[in-house]
Design a protein around this motif. Sequence first.
Motif, PDB file in Angstrom:
ATOM      1  N   VAL A   9      11.662 -34.686 -26.371  1.00 30.91           N
ATOM      2  CA  VAL A   9      11.677 -33.802 -27.530  1.00 30.91           C
ATOM      3  C   VAL A   9      11.385 -32.377 -27.085  1.00 30.91           C
ATOM      4  N   GLY A  10      12.224 -31.450 -27.512  1.00 34.79           N
ATOM      5  CA  GLY A  10      12.009 -30.040 -27.216  1.00 34.79           C
ATOM      6  C   GLY A  10      13.046 -29.209 -27.929  1.00 34.79           C
ATOM      7  N   ASP A  11      12.717 -27.972 -28.197  1.00 31.23           N
ATOM      8  CA  ASP A  11      13.667 -27.046 -28.797  1.00 31.23           C
ATOM      9  C   ASP A  11      14.329 -26.296 -27.649  1.00 31.23           C
ATOM     10  N   ILE A  12      15.457 -26.794 -27.208  1.00 35.43           N
ATOM     11  CA  ILE A  12      16.131 -26.268 -26.022  1.00 35.43           C
ATOM     12  C   ILE A  12      16.453 -24.778 -26.183  1.00 35.43           C
ATOM     13  N   ASN A  13      16.888 -24.370 -27.355  1.00 36.54           N
ATOM     14  CA  ASN A  13      17.192 -22.956 -27.571  1.00 36.54           C
ATOM     15  C   ASN A  13      15.943 -22.098 -27.371  1.00 36.54           C
ATOM     16  N   ALA A  14      14.830 -22.493 -27.952  1.00 37.13           N
ATOM     17  CA  ALA A  14      13.585 -21.724 -27.811  1.00 37.13           C
ATOM     18  C   ALA A  14      13.103 -21.727 -26.366  1.00 37.13           C
ATOM     19  N   LEU A  15      13.232 -22.858 -25.686  1.00 35.15           N
ATOM     20  CA  LEU A  15      12.780 -22.954 -24.298  1.00 35.15           C
ATOM     21  C   LEU A  15      13.636 -22.104 -23.363  1.00 35.15           C
ATOM     22  N   SER A  16      14.934 -22.120 -23.560  1.00 34.22           N
ATOM     23  CA  SER A  16      15.831 -21.443 -22.618  1.00 34.22           C
ATOM     24  C   SER A  16      15.923 -19.937 -22.845  1.00 34.22           C
ATOM     25  N   THR A  17      15.650 -19.485 -24.054  1.00 30.15           N
ATOM     26  CA  THR A  17      15.776 -18.050 -24.345  1.00 30.15           C
ATOM     27  C   THR A  17      14.431 -17.404 -24.636  1.00 30.15           C
ATOM     28  N   ASN A  18      13.351 -18.180 -24.544  1.00 33.99           N
ATOM     29  CA  ASN A  18      12.017 -17.707 -24.920  1.00 33.99           C
ATOM     30  C   ASN A  18      12.028 -17.228 -26.368  1.00 33.99           C
ATOM     31  N   GLY A  19      12.883 -17.865 -27.141  1.00 29.33           N
ATOM     32  CA  GLY A  19      13.021 -17.496 -28.543  1.00 29.33           C
ATOM     33  C   GLY A  19      12.093 -18.300 -29.436  1.00 29.33           C
ATOM     34  N   LYS A  20      12.315 -18.148 -30.721  1.00 27.14           N
ATOM     35  CA  LYS A  20      11.499 -18.841 -31.706  1.00 27.14           C
ATOM     36  C   LYS A  20      12.218 -20.105 -32.181  1.00 27.14           C
ATOM     37  N   THR A  21      11.431 -21.132 -32.460  1.00 24.98           N
ATOM     38  CA  THR A  21      12.008 -22.374 -32.954  1.00 24.98           C
ATOM     39  C   THR A  21      12.379 -22.244 -34.428  1.00 24.98           C
ATOM     40  N   ASP A  22      13.348 -23.022 -34.844  1.00 24.75           N
ATOM     41  CA  ASP A  22      13.718 -23.046 -36.259  1.00 24.75           C
ATOM     42  C   ASP A  22      13.430 -24.412 -36.864  1.00 24.75           C
ATOM     43  N   SER A  23      12.472 -25.143 -36.242  1.00 26.82           N
ATOM     44  CA  SER A  23      12.123 -26.470 -36.741  1.00 26.82           C
ATOM     45  C   SER A  23      10.617 -26.615 -36.897  1.00 26.82           C
ATOM     46  N   ASN A  24      10.224 -27.655 -37.617  1.00 27.92           N
ATOM     47  CA  ASN A  24       8.821 -28.029 -37.812  1.00 27.92           C
ATOM     48  C   ASN A  24       8.642 -29.444 -37.280  1.00 27.92           C
ATOM     49  N   LEU A  25       7.556 -29.684 -36.557  1.00 25.92           N
ATOM     50  CA  LEU A  25       7.327 -31.000 -35.962  1.00 25.92           C
ATOM     51  C   LEU A  25       5.863 -31.388 -36.125  1.00 25.92           C
ATOM     52  N   ARG A  26       5.626 -32.610 -36.646  1.00 28.09           N
ATOM     53  CA  ARG A  26       4.247 -33.080 -36.832  1.00 28.09           C
ATOM     54  C   ARG A  26       4.111 -34.527 -36.391  1.00 28.09           C
ATOM     55  N   ALA A  27       2.870 -34.921 -36.149  1.00 27.19           N
ATOM     56  CA  ALA A  27       2.550 -36.300 -35.784  1.00 27.19           C
ATOM     57  C   ALA A  27       2.342 -37.116 -37.058  1.00 27.19           C
ATOM     58  N   ASN A  28       3.070 -38.219 -37.176  1.00 34.65           N
ATOM     59  CA  ASN A  28       2.885 -39.134 -38.313  1.00 34.65           C
ATOM     60  C   ASN A  28       1.779 -40.147 -38.048  1.00 34.65           C
ATOM     61  N   THR A  29       1.429 -40.330 -36.778  1.00 36.84           N
ATOM     62  CA  THR A  29       0.371 -41.242 -36.363  1.00 36.84           C
ATOM     63  C   THR A  29      -0.363 -40.577 -35.195  1.00 36.84           C
ATOM     64  N   ASP A  30      -1.461 -41.179 -34.749  1.00 37.80           N
ATOM     65  CA  ASP A  30      -2.061 -40.736 -33.487  1.00 37.80           C
ATOM     66  C   ASP A  30      -1.022 -40.964 -32.402  1.00 37.80           C
ATOM     67  N   CYS A  31      -0.899 -40.018 -31.480  1.00 36.82           N
ATOM     68  CA  CYS A  31       0.171 -40.059 -30.491  1.00 36.82           C
ATOM     69  C   CYS A  31      -0.333 -39.751 -29.087  1.00 36.82           C
ATOM     70  N   THR A  32       0.438 -40.235 -28.115  1.00 33.10           N
ATOM     71  CA  THR A  32       0.284 -39.821 -26.724  1.00 33.10           C
ATOM     72  C   THR A  32       1.589 -39.158 -26.328  1.00 33.10           C
ATOM     73  N   LEU A  33       1.472 -37.919 -25.843  1.00 34.52           N
ATOM     74  CA  LEU A  33       2.627 -37.151 -25.404  1.00 34.52           C
ATOM     75  C   LEU A  33       2.506 -36.892 -23.914  1.00 34.52           C
ATOM     76  N   PHE A  34       3.626 -36.814 -23.240  1.00 31.86           N
ATOM     77  CA  PHE A  34       3.668 -36.390 -21.851  1.00 31.86           C
ATOM     78  C   PHE A  34       4.364 -35.032 -21.851  1.00 31.86           C
ATOM     79  N   ILE A  35       3.554 -33.980 -21.744  1.00 34.58           N
ATOM     80  CA  ILE A  35       4.002 -32.603 -21.895  1.00 34.58           C
ATOM     81  C   ILE A  35       4.676 -32.096 -20.625  1.00 34.58           C
ATOM     82  N   ILE A  36       5.790 -31.395 -20.822  1.00 34.35           N
ATOM     83  CA  ILE A  36       6.507 -30.700 -19.758  1.00 34.35           C
ATOM     84  C   ILE A  36       6.476 -29.225 -20.137  1.00 34.35           C
ATOM     85  N   LYS A  37       5.763 -28.402 -19.372  1.00 35.46           N
ATOM     86  CA  LYS A  37       5.648 -26.986 -19.686  1.00 35.46           C
ATOM     87  C   LYS A  37       6.797 -26.189 -19.082  1.00 35.46           C
ATOM     88  N   ALA A  38       7.265 -25.218 -19.859  1.00 36.74           N
ATOM     89  CA  ALA A  38       8.373 -24.372 -19.402  1.00 36.74           C
ATOM     90  C   ALA A  38       7.857 -23.219 -18.573  1.00 36.74           C
TER      91      ALA A  38
END
Length: 79
Positions: free
Chosen positions: A50-79
Amino acid sequence: MILEEKHIQKGDILWKKGDHVKFAFILGKGEVEFFDCKDEAVEIELGSFVGDINALSTNGKTDSNLRANTDCTLFIIKA
C-alpha cells in the motif's frame, strides 16, 4: 530499503488528503481502509503493498484517506 515493523491501533489515521506521504507498507496483520474517496470505501487485504505512488514519486500530496479498521502490523518502507 529496510522494512520497519510498526503496530497501529484501530481507528488510527495513516494519512489524509493533502498529507505529504513519505512511506509505503506491506500489511502484515489487520485491516486498513481507504475512505471518503471518489469511489466507495476500499478494504485492503493481508500481504498487500500500500502506498500513494504519485505522492511518493513526486514528493506531492496524497488525494486519499487511509485508516486502520483493526489493530494492525505494518512493514513500513520509507521513501
